[in-house]
Design a protein around this motif. Structure first.
Motif, PDB file in Angstrom:
ATOM      1  N   MET A  57       0.851  -1.184   0.000  1.00 56.96           N
ATOM      2  CA  MET A  57       0.000   0.000   0.000  1.00 56.96           C
ATOM      3  C   MET A  57       0.891   1.239   0.000  1.00 56.96           C
ATOM      4  O   MET A  57       1.814   1.334   0.794  1.00 56.96           O
ATOM      5  CB  MET A  57      -0.911  -0.003   1.227  1.00 56.96           C
ATOM      6  CG  MET A  57      -1.939   1.112   1.238  1.00 56.96           C
ATOM      7  SD  MET A  57      -3.308   0.816   0.089  1.00 56.96           S
ATOM      8  CE  MET A  57      -4.148  -0.533   0.942  1.00 56.96           C
ATOM      9  N   ALA A  58       0.585   2.174  -0.921  1.00 55.46           N
ATOM     10  CA  ALA A  58       1.390   3.387  -1.033  1.00 55.46           C
ATOM     11  C   ALA A  58       0.564   4.599  -0.622  1.00 55.46           C
ATOM     12  O   ALA A  58      -0.573   4.757  -1.077  1.00 55.46           O
ATOM     13  CB  ALA A  58       1.905   3.559  -2.456  1.00 55.46           C
ATOM     14  N   ASP A  59       1.128   5.434   0.236  1.00 54.41           N
ATOM     15  CA  ASP A  59       0.496   6.682   0.649  1.00 54.41           C
ATOM     16  C   ASP A  59       0.855   7.752  -0.384  1.00 54.41           C
ATOM     17  O   ASP A  59       2.023   8.088  -0.557  1.00 54.41           O
ATOM     18  CB  ASP A  59       0.990   7.090   2.035  1.00 54.41           C
ATOM     19  CG  ASP A  59       0.221   8.280   2.595  1.00 54.41           C
ATOM     20  OD1 ASP A  59       0.062   9.277   1.856  1.00 54.41           O
ATOM     21  OD2 ASP A  59      -0.207   8.216   3.761  1.00 54.41           O
ATOM     22  N   CYS A  60      -0.157   8.281  -1.073  1.00 55.16           N
ATOM     23  CA  CYS A  60       0.095   9.232  -2.159  1.00 55.16           C
ATOM     24  C   CYS A  60       0.687  10.546  -1.659  1.00 55.16           C
ATOM     25  O   CYS A  60       1.341  11.262  -2.420  1.00 55.16           O
ATOM     26  CB  CYS A  60      -1.206   9.499  -2.919  1.00 55.16           C
ATOM     27  SG  CYS A  60      -1.869   8.072  -3.794  1.00 55.16           S
ATOM     28  N   GLU A  61       0.446  10.901  -0.404  1.00 54.59           N
ATOM     29  CA  GLU A  61       0.941  12.168   0.120  1.00 54.59           C
ATOM     30  C   GLU A  61       2.372  12.063   0.637  1.00 54.59           C
ATOM     31  O   GLU A  61       3.196  12.939   0.407  1.00 54.59           O
ATOM     32  CB  GLU A  61       0.013  12.658   1.230  1.00 54.59           C
ATOM     33  CG  GLU A  61      -1.392  13.020   0.731  1.00 54.59           C
ATOM     34  CD  GLU A  61      -2.262  13.571   1.844  1.00 54.59           C
ATOM     35  OE1 GLU A  61      -1.804  13.560   3.022  1.00 54.59           O
ATOM     36  OE2 GLU A  61      -3.388  14.012   1.554  1.00 54.59           O
ATOM     37  N   THR A  62       2.674  10.964   1.337  1.00 58.45           N
ATOM     38  CA  THR A  62       4.007  10.821   1.932  1.00 58.45           C
ATOM     39  C   THR A  62       4.943   9.968   1.101  1.00 58.45           C
ATOM     40  O   THR A  62       6.160  10.027   1.268  1.00 58.45           O
ATOM     41  CB  THR A  62       3.890  10.210   3.334  1.00 58.45           C
ATOM     42  OG1 THR A  62       3.401   8.858   3.225  1.00 58.45           O
ATOM     43  CG2 THR A  62       2.922  11.010   4.196  1.00 58.45           C
ATOM     44  N   GLY A  63       4.372   9.131   0.227  1.00 58.20           N
ATOM     45  CA  GLY A  63       5.194   8.204  -0.535  1.00 58.20           C
ATOM     46  C   GLY A  63       5.582   6.969   0.234  1.00 58.20           C
ATOM     47  O   GLY A  63       6.317   6.109  -0.268  1.00 58.20           O
ATOM     48  N   GLU A  64       5.092   6.833   1.462  1.00 63.84           N
ATOM     49  CA  GLU A  64       5.419   5.661   2.269  1.00 63.84           C
ATOM     50  C   GLU A  64       4.747   4.415   1.694  1.00 63.84           C
ATOM     51  O   GLU A  64       3.563   4.428   1.355  1.00 63.84           O
ATOM     52  CB  GLU A  64       4.954   5.873   3.705  1.00 63.84           C
ATOM     53  CG  GLU A  64       5.277   4.694   4.628  1.00 63.84           C
ATOM     54  CD  GLU A  64       4.761   4.911   6.039  1.00 63.84           C
ATOM     55  OE1 GLU A  64       4.922   3.986   6.854  1.00 63.84           O
ATOM     56  OE2 GLU A  64       4.188   5.986   6.311  1.00 63.84           O
ATOM     57  N   VAL A  65       5.496   3.340   1.596  1.00 63.53           N
ATOM     58  CA  VAL A  65       5.000   2.083   1.047  1.00 63.53           C
ATOM     59  C   VAL A  65       5.111   0.996   2.112  1.00 63.53           C
ATOM     60  O   VAL A  65       6.154   0.846   2.750  1.00 63.53           O
ATOM     61  CB  VAL A  65       5.794   1.648  -0.212  1.00 63.53           C
ATOM     62  CG1 VAL A  65       5.294   0.306  -0.725  1.00 63.53           C
ATOM     63  CG2 VAL A  65       5.684   2.712  -1.299  1.00 63.53           C
TER      64      VAL A  65
END
Length: 227
Positions: free
Chosen positions: A1-9
């Motif tokens: 799962m990728a967070d579109c705001e932080t880029g955390e995967v």
């Protein structure tokens, strides 16, 4: 799962197979449901291609949706509001060529599995944009196509068209003959088509060409025998 705001995967879960992973036949069957934080996942872990419901937060499987000795080939529509899945499957109907495709509906709990295309044959389905209706074109190698309009409950609304092959037959064309034989170990039914010369002479011997297309992939074609 990728967070579109932080880029955390972050990894949710993984599927490990000894051979190869297929996400479906002809389409990608897994679906992420953002409204409920769930994932409909496709897996062949039971040796049959089936659907599973996962929790997208924990990565834990909630339950298996479809099961049995048949294969889910294509998920055509997911109705998140009513929690219904519309899919193409093969091999579920008794005494029917397992290559034939049929259209089904099942709820997220795996209950109320319903056959929506009851006519014998291989079915090609196209859904209306709102999902309330679908066109169903079905045929067999030796039976001409019929196109019908049905509603989402599988009820026949109208027969749209029936193919007319009289001019084709008048030219001497004849369809192949479907057949089924047992494997050498008598365990499996093998399906194919027998093509014979248009002007075949009864009692005369002809050379035989056997054409098959086996492989590890989920899809295949019928074995063909030409005489």
């Amino acid at each position: 799962m990728a967070d579109c705001e932080t880029g955390e995967v972050s990894d949710i879960f993984q599927e490990i197979v000894d051979t190869q992973y297929e996400s479906g036949q002809g389409t990608i069957n897994w679906k992420y449901l953002s409204a409920t934080g769930e994932i409909i996942w496709y897996s062949e872990r039971s040796d049959w291609g089936h659907l599973y419901l996962y929790d997208a937060g924990s990565g834990a499987v909630k339950h298996q949706i479809t099961s049995g000795d048949y294969v889910v080939r294509q998920v055509l529509k997911v109705d998140q509001e009513n929690r219904l899945i519309y899919f193409i499957g093969s091999g579920k109907e008794d005494q029917v060529n397992p290559y034939y495709r049929y259209f089904y509906r099942v709820d997220f709990e795996g209950k109320d599995l319903r056959l929506l295309t009851p006519e014998l044959g291989d079915h090609s389905v196209s859904l209306s944009p709102d999902g309330r209706y679908f066109t169903d074109t079905y045929s067999q190698p030796d039976v001409p196509p019929v196109c019908e309009l049905r509603n989402a409950e599988g009820e026949l609304v109208q027969t749209l068209e029936k193919a007319d092959i009289t001019r084709l037959e008048a030219q001497g064309w004849k369809p192949p003959t479907p057949f089924a034989v047992k494997s050498a170990d008598e365990r499996w039914d093998l399906y194919g088509l027998l093509y014979t010369p248009t002007q075949a002479v009864p009692g005369k011997k002809y050379p035989v060409i056997v054409y098959i297309y086996p492989g590890p992939q989920g899809g295949s074609v019928l074995s063909l025998i030409h005489i």
